[in-house]
Design an enzyme around this catalytic site. Structure first.
Site, mmCIF file in Angstrom:
data_model
loop_
_atom_site.group_PDB
_atom_site.id
_atom_site.type_symbol
_atom_site.label_atom_id
_atom_site.label_comp_id
_atom_site.label_asym_id
_atom_site.label_seq_id
_atom_site.Cartn_x
_atom_site.Cartn_y
_atom_site.Cartn_z
ATOM 1 C CG HIS A 203 -0.392 0.129 2.515
ATOM 2 N ND1 HIS A 203 -0.263 -0.921 3.381
ATOM 3 C CD2 HIS A 203 0.104 1.188 3.165
ATOM 4 C CE1 HIS A 203 0.278 -0.509 4.509
ATOM 5 N NE2 HIS A 203 0.512 0.777 4.399
ATOM 6 C CG ASP A 236 0.045 -4.254 2.873
ATOM 7 O OD1 ASP A 236 0.277 -3.631 1.824
ATOM 8 O OD2 ASP A 236 -0.124 -3.693 3.976
ATOM 9 C CB SER A 318 2.921 1.797 6.105
ATOM 10 O OG SER A 318 1.710 1.698 6.779
#
Length: 475
Positions: A203, A236, A318
């Site tokens: 992402h 992910d 992230s």
């Protein structure tokens, strides 16, 4: 995501705590983060339906079987967290739009005025304090004690947080991803090998996959253009490669996430809200947390059996490394559970001590496949399971979505004798309390692995060995 982005709903198994819905990737400047649906069939199918409060935007599954095709349908809007569409910006993996210029008379102006006032007051106070101290020294003599050495002379052993940070920071990068339309966000990554490969979250780089712009900046300020080598939306995980990579890259040492214990110290590195090279600490709060979230587009869901940590993780973290006390990477920071409001009118969710990371043993396998083939490989059992919110287990549906067979003919489940209506309650020694939990556990394995499945049929318990099949790619 903007990752460490905050996203939409994840239906938690009733016996498990709320599932995070934010993937922390800092928006640049702001990101919206839809959260992914919690639950797919064992082949990567996502649920639809209204979410229920109590778990990062928990999304309940409809009574009908999930679509066995891939990718799964768009995740539903989360009731809380970052809220999905219409509930305010900030989500993991969400895109952003440059905000319109604001008038100095708005709230931003007020905050700035308050900060200026505070700084001025601080200056006055500091000056007054100096005068008083100086007068006191002249009349009574100083009673202060000076350190024998300054901070630069202090020995920081390898096992200390400062020692770990000093060694790991040079091998982390702040990633900026921008789509062809100018949307994008900020995340983190770390050096995987000496060839210039950087591991991060899918992402984080999703906006730059189709012709966008991607850069990676080291703590020294040196910035490199980069390109996406491969990305796995379901896991992910993504791998990018630096263009004209330097010859002195130092890959971070990978640990063994299977040996991590609850209570172990953790150190997270990232760029929360764009603040690059930030280091935070905590512990492993729990293991094997079922987590589901979505990418920025909200079109597909990601699943993990995550490491939970209370180290502060925010949008922008992230893709960054979660380290153990020795500086070994044990996970990739990917999602957070949050209350959904970052304050100061940003609408961006922040840390409340519930962060989640992809175990490095799984991420390492995925990264190596992406470098080798450019596409992810997923393990599967070949059966559609119910996404209903139940703690009874993962029930194989009576009918697959779109008329597909609930048990894939000739697939692993069919060969093992599994049938519609069977309720899977364990995979090896791991208790399965829902469809999403089953998917996350299956994806911790590799195709060809043999697993023991315990299931119930007609009120009786059975055990069978299943050899996991494979599916290549996200589509």
């Amino acid at each position: 995501m903007s990752t460490e982005n905050e996203g939409t709903a994840v239906p938690p198994a009733p016996s498990a705590p709320p599932v995070p819905v934010d993937a922390p990737a800092a928006p640049a400047p702001q990101a919206q983060a839809p959260q992914g649906p919690y639950g797919q069939d064992a082949q990567g199918q996502a649920p639809q339906g209204q979410g229920a409060s109590g778990d990062a935007g928990h999304t309940g599954a409809s009574s009908s079987a999930p679509d066995p095709s891939w990718p799964p349908p768009p995740p539903p809007t989360a009731p809380y967290g970052d809220g999905g569409s219409g509930s305010g910006p900030g989500g993991w993996g969400s895109s952003y739009q440059q905000p319109a210029p604001k008038s100095g008379r708005g709230r931003g102006g007020l905050v700035a005025a308050v900060l200026v006032a505070a700084l001025v007051a601080g200056g006055v106070g500091g000056g007054l304090g100096y005068v008083l101290a100086n007068d006191n020294d002249e009349s009574t003599g100083s009673t202060t004690v000076s350190a024998s050495s300054n901070g630069g002379d202090v020995k920081r052993d390898p096992g200390t947080t400062a020692g770990v940070a000093a060694k790991a920071l040079p091998s982390t990068v702040t990633i900026e991803a921008e789509s062809t339309s100018g949307e994008g966000g900020t995340g983190t990554g770390f050096v995987f090998d000496k060839q210039g490969h950087i591991v991060t979250n899918n992402h984080v780089v999703a906006d730059a996959v189709d012709g966008g712009k991607l850069t990676a900046t080291f703590p020294t300020g040196k910035k490199y253009d980069a390109e996406v080598v491969g990305h796995a939306q379901g896991y992910d995980v993504a791998v990018i490669k630096l263009k004209d990579a330097p010859s002195d890259l130092k890959p971070l040492t990978l640990g063994d996430s299977d040996k991590v214990a609850v209570g172990d110290s953790t150190i997270a590195i990232g760029a929360p809200f764009g603040l690059s090279d930030t280091v935070t600490t905590g512990i492993i709060s729990a293991k094997n947390r079922p987590v589901a979230s979505s990418d920025g587009s909200g079109s597909q869901a990601s699943y993990m059996s995550a490491l939970q940590t209370d180290a502060s993780i925010n949008p922008g973290n992230s893709g960054g490394p979660l380290l153990d006390a020795q500086g070994n990477v044990i996970g990739i920071n990917s999602a957070i559970q949050s209350t959904g409001n970052g304050g100061f009118g940003t609408g961006q969710s922040g840390s409340i001590g519930l962060g989640f990371a992809i175990p490095i043993n799984q991420a390492k396998y995925v990264a190596q496949e992406l470098i080798k083939n450019g596409k992810p490989v997923y393990a599967k059992i070949g059966a559609s399971v119910s996404l209903d919110d139940s703690s009874e287990g993962a029930q194989i549906t009576d009918q697959g979505a779109g008329g597909a067979a609930p048990v894939e003919p000739g697939g692993p489940a069919a060969k093992a004798g599994l049938k519609p209506g069977d309720v899977i309650t364990k995979l090896d020694d791991r208790v399965i309390d829902s469809g999403p939990t089953l998917i996350g556990e299956i994806w911790t394995h590799q195709p060809g692995d043999k697993v023991t499945i315990t299931y119930e049929r007609g009120g009786k318990q059975h055990t069978v060995e299943v050899t996991l099949g494979s599916r290549v790619g996200d589509n």
